[in-house]
Scaffold this motif. Structure first.
Motif, PDB file in Angstrom:
ATOM      1  N   LYS A   1       3.154  -3.065   3.128  1.00 47.68           N
ATOM      2  CA  LYS A   1       4.533  -3.179   3.522  1.00 47.68           C
ATOM      3  C   LYS A   1       5.110  -4.223   2.355  1.00 47.68           C
ATOM      4  O   LYS A   1       4.724  -5.281   2.014  1.00 47.68           O
TER       5      LYS A   1
ATOM      6  N   LYS B   1       8.999  -5.145  -0.048  1.00 46.73           N
ATOM      7  CA  LYS B   1      10.550  -4.940  -0.286  1.00 46.73           C
ATOM      8  C   LYS B   1      10.429  -4.844  -1.851  1.00 46.73           C
ATOM      9  O   LYS B   1      10.230  -5.741  -2.620  1.00 46.73           O
TER      10      LYS B   1
ATOM     11  N   VAL C   1       9.800  -0.754   2.199  1.00 44.87           N
ATOM     12  CA  VAL C   1       8.811   0.409   1.805  1.00 44.87           C
ATOM     13  C   VAL C   1       7.588   0.273   2.152  1.00 44.87           C
ATOM     14  O   VAL C   1       6.977  -0.731   2.309  1.00 44.87           O
TER      15      VAL C   1
ATOM     16  N   SER D   1       3.648   1.878   2.723  1.00 40.09           N
ATOM     17  CA  SER D   1       2.795   2.863   1.774  1.00 40.09           C
ATOM     18  C   SER D   1       1.220   2.947   2.463  1.00 40.09           C
ATOM     19  O   SER D   1       0.794   1.772   2.942  1.00 40.09           O
TER      20      SER D   1
ATOM     21  N   LEU E   1       1.343   2.276  -5.480  1.00 40.64           N
ATOM     22  CA  LEU E   1       2.673   2.954  -5.221  1.00 40.64           C
ATOM     23  C   LEU E   1       3.180   3.570  -6.269  1.00 40.64           C
ATOM     24  O   LEU E   1       3.571   3.015  -7.307  1.00 40.64           O
TER      25      LEU E   1
ATOM     26  N   VAL F   1       7.672   5.922  -6.126  1.00 39.51           N
ATOM     27  CA  VAL F   1       8.833   5.191  -5.215  1.00 39.51           C
ATOM     28  C   VAL F   1       9.728   4.950  -6.293  1.00 39.51           C
ATOM     29  O   VAL F   1      10.795   5.040  -6.013  1.00 39.51           O
TER      30      VAL F   1
END
Length: 476
Positions: free
Chosen positions: A239, A241, A247, A249, A254, A257
């Motif tokens: 989790k 930000k 966001v 994932s 990541l 994104v």
């Protein structure tokens, strides 16, 4: 077989005479050998020219590609928590990243079993991928879309054997054996991270097989469970930000994104991590330097090949060669030409300055200043006007090199001509050597016959002289 020694009958030094006459016949061979050495040197030089021209073409082609100029570099204010890499399509800018939770895989461990002992229970383990949700004390399981995978267990299996069977089943989990003193524990872990990659294990068959069931019991004390396997950790999503936007994932990497940017999450953060993405001018400068070095290399080769040294009164291997001199002139003229489509028109304006020997020297002050106007610097090399004379320098030099190295190109044709000349020279040498061998054979045949005839005449002369001496003696 008759034996002969040339010159015995005639008193002539036949071998010396024949050797000298054959040497005269072979005189053209010396000239041909000298010519062959020169041709071989020239051919070798053109091999170097071809290689260096190809390198220049490759360096120019790289600068002709717009993508070469969009290389970005990325940095993180806390690499231990958030790593970052920039790839194709990344745009310059800044980001703020906060990590509240890392993605992780589910893991479950069984009670201890005596090391190497059989479990004494037979049946089936049914492994189902899915997601656990709810409070730790009341977890609920939602099966995924994939069907459960059945693994058959025998009463004689050890924990190591069960782990091997689970790994061979391809159920989306990995099994291993953890030695806990004298005991062994079966440990099952999701193959991938993310909440949806959790799993449950149900059993059928002997009651004793229930020790390997995974039903959602959280292991908070590491105590031996009454039944089934404890969840040492549940599966979770990451989790994050990014600039305040939440966001989620399934993995800690990541990608996608942010266009062209990959983030690697390693720690939960207590403060925002600042990500900076900017043009990587070092890569651009390196590409330009590679271009300059490639040009200077071939410029030096051509200069050495065509030069005349007044002090030694000797010329280079290709001194006066029209093809080579023409190539040198065309290449230097190309580097001094202009392009349209950018506020920069010549290489000298960005710091690539021509020297008296035709080479290029980088004026770092000018080039650094040009880097500040990257868009126009890019256009100086990439602009395609559909006109070979006004195109960007990346295109102009690339196409110039390709034309020279093509099947009908000037460099290719010159190499072919030199190779043909060397081949003809070799045939001419063979012809001279063959003719000299035939001449030598004829001379030796003629001198052998002369030697035999002279021997006969000398013998007759001796006989006549002897007879006259006898007559004179008898008369007295």
């Amino acid at each position: 077989m008759a034996l002969s020694s040339q010159g015995i009958g005639s008193g002539l030094d036949v071998n010396s005479i024949v050797t000298q006459l054959v040497a005269i016949e072979k005189q053209p061979l010396t000239l041909l050998q000298t010519s062959a050495t020169k041709l071989q040197t020239q051919l070798s030089l053109y091999g170097t020219v071809k290689s260096q021209m190809a390198a220049l073409g490759d360096a120019a082609a790289a600068l002709a590609l717009p993508g070469t100029w969009s290389t970005q570099k990325a940095s993180s204010s806390n690499t231990a928590a958030v790593g970052v890499t920039a790839g194709a399509g990344a745009m310059a800018g800044a980001l703020s990243v906060e990590v509240s939770q890392l993605a992780r895989a589910q893991s479950a461990a069984s009670a201890g079993v005596a090391a190497g002992s059989a479990i004494g229970a037979a049946g089936t383990l049914s492994i189902q991928l899915g997601a656990w949700s709810g409070a730790d004390t009341a977890l609920g399981f939602t099966p995924g879309s994939a069907a459960a995978v059945a693994v058959s267990i025998s009463a004689t299996d050890t924990t190591a054997a069960i782990a091997a069977k689970i790994n061979a089943a391809g159920a989306g989990v990995m099994a291993s054996v953890l030695k806990d003193g004298a005991n062994e524990r079966l440990v099952i872990r999701s193959s991938t991270t993310g909440q949806a990659s959790g799993f449950s294990v149900t059993t059928s068959g002997d009651v004793g097989l229930g020790q390997f069931a995974v039903t959602g019991t959280i292991d908070s004390t590491n105590a031996t469970p009454a039944s089934g396997m404890y969840l040492s950790q549940t599966a979770r999503d990451a989790k994050v930000k990014i600039d305040g936007v939440a966001v989620v994932s399934a993995t800690n990497k990541l990608g996608g994104v942010i266009v062209g940017v990959d983030l690697q999450l390693s720690q939960v953060t207590t403060a925002p991590v600042e990500i900076q993405i900017e043009n990587d001018t070092a890569v651009t400068q390196k590409n330009i330097q590679t271009f300059v070095d490639a040009y200077n290399a071939i410029n030096q080769t051509l200069a050495n090949a065509t030069k005349y040294d007044a002090s030694s009164k000797t010329g280079g291997p290709l001194q006066g060669d029209s093809t080579t001199v023409g190539l040198q002139t065309a290449l230097r003229s190309l580097m001094g030409s202009s392009s349209s489509g950018s506020t920069f028109t010549r290489l000298s304006e960005i710091g690539l300055e021509r020297q008296t020997d035709g080479s290029l020297k980088v004026n770092s002050t000018k080039l650094t200043a040009a880097m500040g106007n990257l868009d126009n610097l890019k256009k100086l090399f990439t602009t395609d006007n559909g006109n070979a004379t006004t195109n960007g320098f990346g295109l102009k030099v690339r196409d110039f090199a390709r034309g020279l190295l093509g099947v009908d190109g000037r460099v290719s044709n010159k190499s072919t001509a030199l190779q043909s000349a060397l081949s003809r020279n070799s045939k001419d040498q063979d012809a001279v050597s063959l003719r000299a061998s035939r001449v030598e054979a004829d001379l030796r045949r003629q001198y052998t016959a002369l030697d035999a005839k002279m021997a006969g005449i000398n013998g007759l002369n001796s006989y006549v002289s002897s007879q006259i001496a006898q007559w004179n003696k008898a008369s007295s």
